[in-house]
Design an enzyme around this catalytic site. Structure first.
Site, short mmCIF file in Angstrom:
data_model
loop_
_atom_site.label_atom_id
_atom_site.label_comp_id
_atom_site.label_asym_id
_atom_site.label_seq_id
_atom_site.Cartn_x
_atom_site.Cartn_y
_atom_site.Cartn_z
N LYS A 270 37.01 11.70 31.26
CA LYS A 270 37.26 13.04 30.75
C LYS A 270 38.21 13.80 31.67
O LYS A 270 38.44 13.38 32.81
CB LYS A 270 35.93 13.83 30.68
CG LYS A 270 34.95 13.37 29.61
CD LYS A 270 33.70 14.25 29.63
CE LYS A 270 32.67 13.80 28.62
NZ LYS A 270 33.08 13.94 27.22
N ARG A 344 25.96 7.26 21.61
CA ARG A 344 25.53 6.42 20.48
C ARG A 344 25.09 5.03 20.95
O ARG A 344 24.29 4.38 20.29
CB ARG A 344 26.67 6.34 19.45
CG ARG A 344 27.91 5.68 19.96
CD ARG A 344 29.14 5.98 19.10
NE ARG A 344 29.61 7.36 19.27
CZ ARG A 344 30.63 7.89 18.61
NH1 ARG A 344 31.29 7.18 17.70
NH2 ARG A 344 30.99 9.14 18.82
N1 BES Z 1 28.81 14.17 25.60
C1 BES Z 1 29.98 14.07 24.80
C2 BES Z 1 29.98 15.06 23.62
C3 BES Z 1 30.10 16.51 23.99
C4 BES Z 1 31.34 17.12 24.01
C5 BES Z 1 28.98 17.28 24.24
C6 BES Z 1 31.44 18.47 24.31
C7 BES Z 1 29.08 18.61 24.55
C8 BES Z 1 30.29 19.21 24.58
C9 BES Z 1 30.08 12.68 24.18
O1 BES Z 1 29.55 11.64 24.94
C10 BES Z 1 31.54 12.38 24.00
O2 BES Z 1 32.23 12.39 24.98
N2 BES Z 1 31.95 12.17 22.76
C11 BES Z 1 33.30 11.91 22.45
C12 BES Z 1 33.35 10.83 21.39
C13 BES Z 1 34.73 10.30 21.14
C14 BES Z 1 35.24 9.56 22.33
C15 BES Z 1 34.66 9.41 19.93
C16 BES Z 1 33.92 13.21 21.92
O3 BES Z 1 33.25 13.94 21.21
O4 BES Z 1 35.07 13.46 22.27
ZN ZN Z 2 30.94 10.86 26.38
#
Ligand code: BES
Ligand code: ZN
Ligand code: ZN
Length: 493
Positions: A270, A344
């Protein structure tokens, strides 16, 4: 946070010994109208409360507060007029919001008596909402401050409240506070083994607990949990709590929570900003654990199995790489193309394990996708389900709890977005519809059980203090889960 004790009294508002008495005021035209408890206090003060409110042109919007000294006219030192909005419109949501604003403004007062309204029609729901609003609205997390925000309210006295509902409101609020405390705790202090230790502590009364370490997780072939944890020096844990009623059970509900104690994204790392709030990526786990504890206290006649797969998501030398394939607990193979879609992967195994207990319903709670926040904004949770009855039941519980959710579709045609060139599926879909493809991914692991998925990526945190939420972790879904399990016990369809 330590939360205040709650008692209920039938003593009239003016005669309750307190530092401050909170009385309700309605909007009426451009002005205000006092509720019966406020009128009683105003009379004891020879009308000086209403004169003051008129002088300052008090606008009684829900949660607005003006405070005056009682000068000995009543047994409380201070009198706080609390806005309730229009008289016709006293929903539990308004009561919760008003009580929250009032309790925040009174948080430096030790003993607070609450006489917002004469509880009319639904005294139980009203009492519960007032307590939830007051306890959650005045929440603070100051474990790590050198100078905590003291003194604080230690006692709440609910004038004219229902004592059973008060006890229930306190149990529910205490659970939501526990969920907030867990989610607000820095990730460095709360790795999976510590989350498991806290789950063991809370299981001391009335719950069976089982914790699996790395060796056991390997033995049990939890491939998703192992893949995500591979890049971390912290060991993963699988937490399982079971609540069994004393008498015969009316059903069996399984709760599954995403327990990523820190989400760096892994090798699909990230941005610095994107990571700032990722200590709260175990908010789903916090909600299901705290709800399970509340359930053990309220003792409904339903068996509850709670499963939390917990790990960090880190980019260490052993980390899983984009293109890697693992086999999940239920035998399906998954190609990982983005290591940041990790929730997931751990939930896949958590849901498989829960399904093996053959529950009547399964609910998972997860801060799963940014896409869900794009779709619904920060306040609503996304609800996905393969069962209309269960979805309706979860929605009703969420509405009662004031934790709003919106049903989203599991679009079958989008399943092909998860088709992999090498495995049974990949862990990401196309650019659009990310909350839905995440839901479709999870649906591959529920073994056709009635199942609901709550994506709480938005409402798990609040960016501002408003109503019953305070900036930071909200404990969202905790109270919904308890209300939902209770509705199973009551057999209300
Ligand atoms: N923990 C994050 C989702 C999230 C984002 C929670 C912002 C709270 C605030 C999750 O693990 C994630 O990073 N999801 C990705 C999925 C993508 C790579 C398909 C996302 O939502 O960008
Ligand atoms: Zn994530
Ligand atoms: Zn995550």
């Amino acid at each position: 946070m330590r939360i205040p004790t709650v008692t209920v009294t039938d003593t009239p508002a003016g005669e309750v010994e307190a530092d401050v008495v909170l009385v309700g005021v309605h909007e009426e035209g451009d002005g205000f109208a006092l509720t019966p408890p406020a009128r009683m206090i105003d009379e004891a003060m020879d009308g000086s409360l209403s004169r003051f409110l008129a002088d300052v042109a008090f606008e009684p919007k829900p949660g607005r507060v003006r405070t005056v000294a009682s000068d000995g006219a009543v047994r409380a030192r201070l009198v706080a007029a609390v806005g309730l909005g229009p008289a016709g419109d006293i929903s539990v949501d308004v009561l919760r919001r008003s009580a929250a604003g009032a309790a925040r403004s009174a948080r430096k007062q030790g003993r607070v008596s609450v006489a917002l309204i004469d509880f009319g029609g639904d005294r139980r729901a009203g009492t519960q909402a007032v307590i939830e609003g007051a306890l959650l609205g005045s929440y603070t997390f100051d474990d790590y401050r050198s100078e905590p925000d003291a003194p604080r309210t230690t006692e709440l006295v609910i004038v004219g409240g229902d004592s059973g509902a008060a006890a229930r409101g306190r149990v529910l609020s205490e659970a939501a506070v526990l969920a907030r405390d867990l989610a607000n705790t820095p990730a460095g202090e709360l790795p999976p083994r510590e989350l498991a230790a806290r789950a063991l502590d809370m299981a001391e009364e009335g719950l069976e607990a089982e914790i699996w370490d790395l060796a056991r997780i390997r033995e049990e072939r939890l491939g998703g949990l192992l893949a995500v944890s591979a890049g971390s020096v912290e060991e993963p844990r699988l937490i399982r709590l079971t609540y069994r009623p004393d008498g015969p059970a009316r059903g069996h509900v399984a709760l599954v929570g995403k327990g990523i104690t820190f989400d760096s994204g892994g090798l699909s790392i990230k941005t610095a900003e994107g990571m700032e709030t990722m200590k709260t990526d175990m908010s789903g786990a916090a909600a299901v654990l705290a709800a399970t504890r509340a359930i053990a206290m309220l003792k409904p006649d339903v068996v509850v199995t709670t499963v939390v797969p917990s790990t960090e998501n880190m980019p260490g030398g052993g980390a899983v790489k984009p293109g890697d394939v693992f086999r999940a607990r239920n035998g399906k193979s998954v190609e990982i193309l983005n290591t940041d879609a990790e929730g997931r992967l751990v939930l896949a195994d958590g849901l498989s394990l829960a399904a093996e207990h053959e529950p009547d319903a399964m609910i998972d709670v997860a801060t799963l996708t940014g896409a869900c926040v794009v779709a619904l904004g920060p306040r609503y949770g996304g609800l996905f389900s393969n069962d209309d009855d269960l979805a309706a039941r979860v929605e009703a519980a969420a509405t009662a709890a004031g934790e709003p959710v919106w049903r989203m579709p599991l679009v079958r045609e989008y399943r092909r977005m998860l088709d992999s060139e090498v495995a049974d599926m990949k862990n990401i879909g196309d650019r659009h519809g990310g909350a839905i493809t995440a839901g479709l991914f999870l649906s591959e692991f529920v073994a056709d059980r009635p199942w609901a998925h709550l994506d709480i990526a938005g409402p798990a945190r609040a960016e501002r203090t408003d109503g019953w939420t305070v900036k930071g972790a909200t404990g969202f879904a905790t109270r919904t889960l308890v209300e939902m399990v209770d509705s199973f016990a009551a057999g209300t369809r």
